[in-house]
Design an enzyme around this catalytic site. Structure first.
Site, mmCIF file in Angstrom:
data_model
loop_
_atom_site.group_PDB
_atom_site.id
_atom_site.type_symbol
_atom_site.label_atom_id
_atom_site.label_comp_id
_atom_site.label_asym_id
_atom_site.label_seq_id
_atom_site.Cartn_x
_atom_site.Cartn_y
_atom_site.Cartn_z
ATOM 1 N N ASP A 181 2.453 -8.871 0.899
ATOM 2 C CA ASP A 181 1.589 -8.209 0.216
ATOM 3 C C ASP A 181 0.388 -9.149 0.282
ATOM 4 O O ASP A 181 -0.860 -8.662 -0.023
ATOM 5 C CB ASP A 181 1.895 -7.986 -1.169
ATOM 6 C CG ASP A 181 1.070 -6.961 -1.778
ATOM 7 O OD1 ASP A 181 0.489 -6.097 -1.050
ATOM 8 O OD2 ASP A 181 0.613 -7.304 -2.948
ATOM 9 N N MET A 201 -2.364 -2.447 -7.187
ATOM 10 C CA MET A 201 -3.819 -2.058 -6.857
ATOM 11 C C MET A 201 -4.270 -2.911 -5.522
ATOM 12 O O MET A 201 -5.579 -2.661 -5.202
ATOM 13 C CB MET A 201 -4.700 -2.265 -8.007
ATOM 14 C CG MET A 201 -4.365 -1.392 -9.301
ATOM 15 S SD MET A 201 -4.515 0.455 -8.865
ATOM 16 C CE MET A 201 -6.318 0.600 -8.397
ATOM 17 N N ARG A 202 -3.604 -4.027 -5.254
ATOM 18 C CA ARG A 202 -4.144 -4.752 -4.178
ATOM 19 C C ARG A 202 -4.484 -3.780 -2.957
ATOM 20 O O ARG A 202 -5.439 -4.070 -2.181
ATOM 21 C CB ARG A 202 -3.122 -5.790 -3.614
ATOM 22 C CG ARG A 202 -3.687 -6.678 -2.735
ATOM 23 C CD ARG A 202 -2.825 -7.868 -2.594
ATOM 24 N NE ARG A 202 -2.980 -8.947 -3.493
ATOM 25 C CZ ARG A 202 -2.117 -9.341 -4.462
ATOM 26 N NH1 ARG A 202 -0.785 -8.848 -4.010
ATOM 27 N NH2 ARG A 202 -2.252 -10.192 -5.156
ATOM 28 N N ALA A 203 -3.576 -2.991 -2.480
ATOM 29 C CA ALA A 203 -4.037 -1.909 -1.546
ATOM 30 C C ALA A 203 -5.412 -1.391 -1.460
ATOM 31 O O ALA A 203 -6.073 -1.246 -0.574
ATOM 32 C CB ALA A 203 -2.989 -1.042 -1.266
#
Length: 714
Positions: free
Chosen positions: A193, A274-276
């Protein structure tokens, strides 16, 4: 100085080149993970992009590359004087797979810290990579503790070095680029990630492209400087375009409509966290700047999703990262129907230029590419090949019956037998049956204390873990045992002339901490695929159990191998590897039927373990035999029975000191106990399919404790 292969001379690999260029435009995108088979020029492309990065301003003489406009207040080389800046090229630092922790984060001189009170710090690779590129080749083979350090530094933008109460902190913000071959094992989800984008590369099947790759590579090997000089103009054009895109980037507008598109796509693919969304937004903005526009459009969102989401979507165990483009287009189509986009104003910049075009807009090859009749310079892109970009939607896999389906299927002549031909297809072979749903298994470990590669299975002496003792250092001191060091130095203080409060420490006083943690093992599966195990319901459950053990091996960082035996002999279906995914694929396709050459399976296992012991003596093996214990094969005239030959092979493995577990797959009201007898010959542990489940073991322990408590109360 070695001449780097020109980035603009690389043939094909459009997706990889685009991902690297977007990170050059906007380092905030967060790096690239390059997945692909061996020999596809992954490393060549990564090294080539470093030469295109703009120069950085650094404080003169600072080992930590501080920005003169905003120097790090906690820099170990600080405080810095004003107006001491100088420009230098951005660095690309390579992290070797076998690097030590001190080489990565830096080393403290503990002796000087204790005796003189001085923080003598030698910077590591994280300090060298600050404001540059940190390149990790074969990132999936990196040790867990180094991955943890990378995760911490990437998350906080700083590196902390702690040694027995002495600490040093410095800034460490870098572009993380990793390459890996999925056949050698997958990455932990936490590290996966951290990479902003991911691309898949594969060798081109186009004859003309392959010819051009070889032609350019040969020209480069013959005269690297001359080859680079012939591509210098194209490299300069790329640098100028990157600089122009960087200058335009702050003015790119990411409107509310584009943000809602990004949120709809990320929600549609059920990504975690929420990183995506954030990475997709940054990538879409960089795409717009690379195309010379100041507004983010639907095509930018789509392109960003193809790069930022494949490794973040939710997927089943052993599923490779990927993105369904049809589903992506459907999500964007529905969004367009609900909120149609107004016709874009082409503006003064004219028609949009595709982000994959060469520096002069002549296509991905640049001028003189494979399609250019002008005959630009020849040569190769390393081991280069074309990258399949954007990644195509994965082919739908044929459905396989799960355990619930298998329970209701008619036997169709596939009743359990004693290992004869078993009926069914010719030669006793039946089509593969799907595995049942995997479950969490109990931990199977190797007894004793090992010294193998770090992992999460068996007890071992490791560099990280709980402290169990102290010893004199073997080589450079890495983990100080403070109490033992003080005890060793205390008796000599008067003889050394100590007068003040400080402790006089000599190198002979230093003691190293002995720590105990967990190691990864070689888990070698020997699976009975004969007619005696071929009833569809049972084989589905057995495959589900082995798949569960494979998942456990993946989580515990083991190497795995797979041997199957059926018919007349045993087969090494998968040589020992770190790619648990490959073992899962082989297991799914495993046919069944025929006789049961148990002895052949055990002897094949002994041969494989002998070879692996020579390759890696420190990695201890764990043999997992999945069988009902039956042995039926063609009996030799006047020789031992199949059961006797199996017992002899088991005793040979036991004599080699191989730790083993026998998963007893026998079912039905009448049980012969053959698997238990095999476990005794192996001096191993017998486990039934039910006992293999972690929840069953927990319940068993709970029951034992309840009985013991009741007896004490009575």
């Amino acid at each position: 100085m070695t001449t780097t292969y020109p980035f603009s001379a690389i043939v094909g690999m459009d997706g990889l080149r685009l991902a690297l260029l977007l990170n050059a435009v906007s380092p905030a995108v967060g790096g690239v993970l390059v997945r692909g088979e061996k020999g596809t020029a992954k490393s060549t492309a990564v090294r080539a992009i470093a030469s295109l990065l703009p120069e950085v301003d650094v404080v003169a003489g600072c080992r930590f590359s501080c920005d003169p406009a905003a120097p790090d207040p906690s820099c170990p080389d600080g405080p810095h004087e004003p107006d001491t800046g100088e420009a230098r090229p951005a660095r690309m630092v390579e992290l070797p797979v076998g690097a030590s922790e001190d080489r990565l984060v830096g080393a403290l001189d503990i002796e000087r810290a204790l005796s003189d009170g001085v923080k003598a710090f030698e910077p590591g690779l994280l300090a060298d990579a600050h404001r540059g590129v940190l390149y990790v080749d074969e990132v999936n083979l990196l040790h867990d503790h180094l991955i943890d350090l990378l995760l911490d530094a990437a998350a906080m933008g700083a590196s902390y070095v702690e040694r027995e109460g002495v600490s040093v902190r410095h800034a460490a913000r870098f572009l993380l680029v990793g390459t890996m071959n999925p056949e050698e094992g997958e990455l932990r989800p936490q590290l996966l990630d951290r990479f902003g984008l991911t691309v898949e590369v594969a060798a081109s099947r186009d004859t003309d492209e392959r010819v051009e790759v070889v032609r350019r590579r040969l020209a480069y090997d013959e005269d690297p400087e001359g080859f680079a000089a012939r591509w210098a103009a194209d490299e300069d054009a790329l640098r100028e375009r990157i600089a122009a895109a960087r200058a335009l980037l702050p003015g790119v507008r990411l409107g509310d409509r584009a943000l809602r598109q990004i949120a709809a796509v990320c929600a549609g693919f059920e990504v975690d966290g929420m990183r995506a969304d954030i990475v997709t937004a940054r990538t879409a903005t960089a795409l717009a700047a690379w195309a010379g526009r100041t507004d983010v459009r639907t095509e930018d969102v789509r392109g960003a999703a193809l790069l930022a989401l494949p490794h973040r979507r939710r997927r089943a165990p052993f599923d490779a990262p990927g993105l369904d483009e049809d589903k992506l287009d459907e999500i964007l189509r529905r969004f367009e129907e609900e909120d149609p986009e107004p016709d874009p104003d082409p503006g003064p910049e004219g028609p949009d230029e595709g982000p994959d075009d060469g520096p002069d807009g002549s296509g991905p090859e640049g001028p003189g590419g494979a399609d250019d009749p002008g005959g630009r310079p020849e040569g190769g892109a390393g081991d280069g090949a074309r990258e399949q970009a954007p990644p195509a939607a994965p082919e739908p896999e044929p459905s396989v019956p799960d355990q619930r389906t298998a329970e209701h299927e008619p036997a169709g002549g596939e009743a359990e037998g004693d290992g004869g031909t078993g009926g069914g297809a010719a030669g006793g072979e039946r089509a593969a049956v799907g595995a049942a749903e995997p479950f969490r298994t109990r931990r199977l470990d190797v007894p004793g204390l090992g010294e193998g590669a770090a992992g999460r299975r068996s007890r071992a002496r490791t560099a990280h873990g709980r402290t169990t003792g102290a010893r004199r250092p073997r080589g450079a001191l890495s983990a100080l045992h403070l109490t033992a060091t003080v005890r060793a130095a205390a008796p000599h203080q008067r003889a050394r002339g100590r007068r003040g409060p400080g402790l006089l420490v000599r190198r002979d006083d230093l003691r190293e901490a002995v720590r105990e943690g967990r190691e990864g093992n070689l888990v070698l599966f020997v699976v009975d695929a004969s007619g005696s195990m071929a009833a569809r319901k049972r084989m589905s459950a057995i495959k589900g159990a082995v798949l569960s053990l494979l998942l456990d091996a993946y989580q515990r960082r083991d190497k795995v191998g797979l041997i199957t035996f059926r018919g007349a002999d045993a087969e090494l279906a998968l040589p020992p590897t770190s790619s648990v995914d490959a073992a899962a694929v082989r297991l799914e396709r495993l046919p069944t039927g025929g006789r049961t050459p148990l002895a052949a399976g055990l002897l094949k296992a002994r041969e494989v373990l002998r070879v692996e012991r020579l390759r890696d003596p420190s990695r201890r093996p764990l043999l997992v035999v999945v069988t009902d214990g039956r042995a039926t094969e063609a009996r030799r005239s006047g020789g031992a029975t199949p059961v006797e030959r199996a017992g002899r092979a088991a005793r040979m493995l036991a004599g080699d000191g191989v730790a083993s577990v026998v998963v007893d797959c026998e079912s039905g009201p009448v049980r012969l106990g053959l698997a238990g007898a095999l476990a005794r010959e192996l001096r191993g542990t017998p486990v039934t399919l039910d006992e293999l489940r972690a929840d069953s073991v927990t319940a068993l322990v709970r029951d034992v404790r309840t009985v013991s408590t009741s007896r004490r109360a009575a």
